[in-house]
Design a protein around this motif. Structure first.
Motif, PDB file in Angstrom:
ATOM      1  N   ARG A 135       4.767   1.437  -4.358  1.00 30.05           N
ATOM      2  CA  ARG A 135       4.335   0.869  -3.081  1.00 30.05           C
ATOM      3  C   ARG A 135       3.767   1.944  -2.170  1.00 30.05           C
ATOM      4  O   ARG A 135       2.733   1.767  -1.535  1.00 30.05           O
ATOM      5  CB  ARG A 135       5.503   0.173  -2.404  1.00 30.05           C
ATOM      6  CG  ARG A 135       5.105  -0.599  -1.180  1.00 30.05           C
ATOM      7  CD  ARG A 135       6.256  -1.357  -0.598  1.00 30.05           C
ATOM      8  NE  ARG A 135       6.660  -2.455  -1.484  1.00 30.05           N
ATOM      9  CZ  ARG A 135       7.769  -3.161  -1.337  1.00 30.05           C
ATOM     10  NH1 ARG A 135       8.609  -2.892  -0.364  1.00 30.05           N
ATOM     11  NH2 ARG A 135       8.050  -4.139  -2.169  1.00 30.05           N
ATOM     12  N   MET A 136       4.440   3.113  -2.115  1.00 30.93           N
ATOM     13  CA  MET A 136       3.954   4.210  -1.283  1.00 30.93           C
ATOM     14  C   MET A 136       2.612   4.727  -1.787  1.00 30.93           C
ATOM     15  O   MET A 136       1.719   5.053  -1.006  1.00 30.93           O
ATOM     16  CB  MET A 136       4.962   5.363  -1.271  1.00 30.93           C
ATOM     17  CG  MET A 136       6.229   5.045  -0.546  1.00 30.93           C
ATOM     18  SD  MET A 136       5.903   4.769   1.194  1.00 30.93           S
ATOM     19  CE  MET A 136       7.539   4.559   1.806  1.00 30.93           C
ATOM     20  N   GLU A 137       2.471   4.802  -3.112  1.00 31.42           N
ATOM     21  CA  GLU A 137       1.211   5.260  -3.702  1.00 31.42           C
ATOM     22  C   GLU A 137       0.083   4.290  -3.372  1.00 31.42           C
ATOM     23  O   GLU A 137      -1.021   4.701  -3.029  1.00 31.42           O
ATOM     24  CB  GLU A 137       1.387   5.378  -5.206  1.00 31.42           C
ATOM     25  CG  GLU A 137       0.169   5.883  -5.949  1.00 31.42           C
ATOM     26  CD  GLU A 137       0.419   5.948  -7.430  1.00 31.42           C
ATOM     27  OE1 GLU A 137      -0.326   5.300  -8.180  1.00 31.42           O
ATOM     28  OE2 GLU A 137       1.384   6.641  -7.821  1.00 31.42           O
ATOM     29  N   ARG A 138       0.374   3.006  -3.440  1.00 32.92           N
ATOM     30  CA  ARG A 138      -0.633   1.978  -3.185  1.00 32.92           C
ATOM     31  C   ARG A 138      -1.035   1.964  -1.716  1.00 32.92           C
ATOM     32  O   ARG A 138      -2.219   1.838  -1.385  1.00 32.92           O
ATOM     33  CB  ARG A 138      -0.094   0.620  -3.606  1.00 32.92           C
ATOM     34  CG  ARG A 138      -1.117  -0.489  -3.523  1.00 32.92           C
ATOM     35  CD  ARG A 138      -0.596  -1.816  -4.032  1.00 32.92           C
ATOM     36  NE  ARG A 138       0.632  -2.183  -3.366  1.00 32.92           N
ATOM     37  CZ  ARG A 138       1.778  -2.485  -3.988  1.00 32.92           C
ATOM     38  NH1 ARG A 138       1.849  -2.481  -5.286  1.00 32.92           N
ATOM     39  NH2 ARG A 138       2.864  -2.826  -3.304  1.00 32.92           N
ATOM     40  N   GLU A 139      -0.054   2.122  -0.811  1.00 37.05           N
ATOM     41  CA  GLU A 139      -0.335   2.050   0.618  1.00 37.05           C
ATOM     42  C   GLU A 139      -0.813   3.392   1.172  1.00 37.05           C
ATOM     43  O   GLU A 139      -1.315   3.443   2.287  1.00 37.05           O
ATOM     44  CB  GLU A 139       0.901   1.569   1.373  1.00 37.05           C
ATOM     45  CG  GLU A 139       1.257   0.129   1.028  1.00 37.05           C
ATOM     46  CD  GLU A 139       2.543  -0.325   1.671  1.00 37.05           C
ATOM     47  OE1 GLU A 139       3.159   0.478   2.403  1.00 37.05           O
ATOM     48  OE2 GLU A 139       2.925  -1.481   1.418  1.00 37.05           O
ATOM     49  N   GLY A 140      -0.645   4.458   0.417  1.00 37.44           N
ATOM     50  CA  GLY A 140      -1.185   5.748   0.799  1.00 37.44           C
ATOM     51  C   GLY A 140      -0.388   6.530   1.814  1.00 37.44           C
ATOM     52  O   GLY A 140      -0.945   7.221   2.658  1.00 37.44           O
ATOM     53  N   TYR A 141       0.933   6.452   1.759  1.00 39.86           N
ATOM     54  CA  TYR A 141       1.746   7.237   2.690  1.00 39.86           C
ATOM     55  C   TYR A 141       1.929   8.643   2.206  1.00 39.86           C
ATOM     56  O   TYR A 141       1.895   8.974   1.099  1.00 39.86           O
ATOM     57  CB  TYR A 141       3.123   6.562   2.874  1.00 39.86           C
ATOM     58  CG  TYR A 141       3.045   5.322   3.706  1.00 39.86           C
ATOM     59  CD1 TYR A 141       2.893   5.405   5.084  1.00 39.86           C
ATOM     60  CD2 TYR A 141       3.132   4.078   3.121  1.00 39.86           C
ATOM     61  CE1 TYR A 141       2.827   4.249   5.859  1.00 39.86           C
ATOM     62  CE2 TYR A 141       3.077   2.923   3.884  1.00 39.86           C
ATOM     63  CZ  TYR A 141       2.916   3.026   5.252  1.00 39.86           C
ATOM     64  OH  TYR A 141       2.850   1.910   6.000  1.00 39.86           O
TER      65      TYR A 141
END
Length: 67
Positions: A61-67
């Motif tokens: 999820r973090m990779e997808r949202e770019g955090y």
């Protein structure tokens, strides 16, 4: 579970069957059932697996949202 043998190619059908069994988790289940597992050990293992799944989900999820 069913696998069809095409053109008398048993090796290919066996490979497909193994892949299906692996995807369903049959081999993992057989490994777990080889010996008795105490209920407390089972709970600890299942909790650890859940934590691992959650962390993996959060990483994706973090990779997808770019955090």
């Amino acid at each position: 579970m069913q696998v069809t043998v095409r053109d008398n190619n048993v090796d290919q059908a066996l490979r497909a069957l193994k892949k299906k069994l692996q995807r369903e988790g049959v081999f993992r289940e057989m490994k777990l059932r080889r010996s008795f597992e105490k209920p407390s050990e089972r709970r600890a293992r299942e909790k650890a697996e859940a934590v691992r799944r959650h962390r993996k989900l959060m990483r994706k999820r973090m990779e997808r949202e770019g955090y």
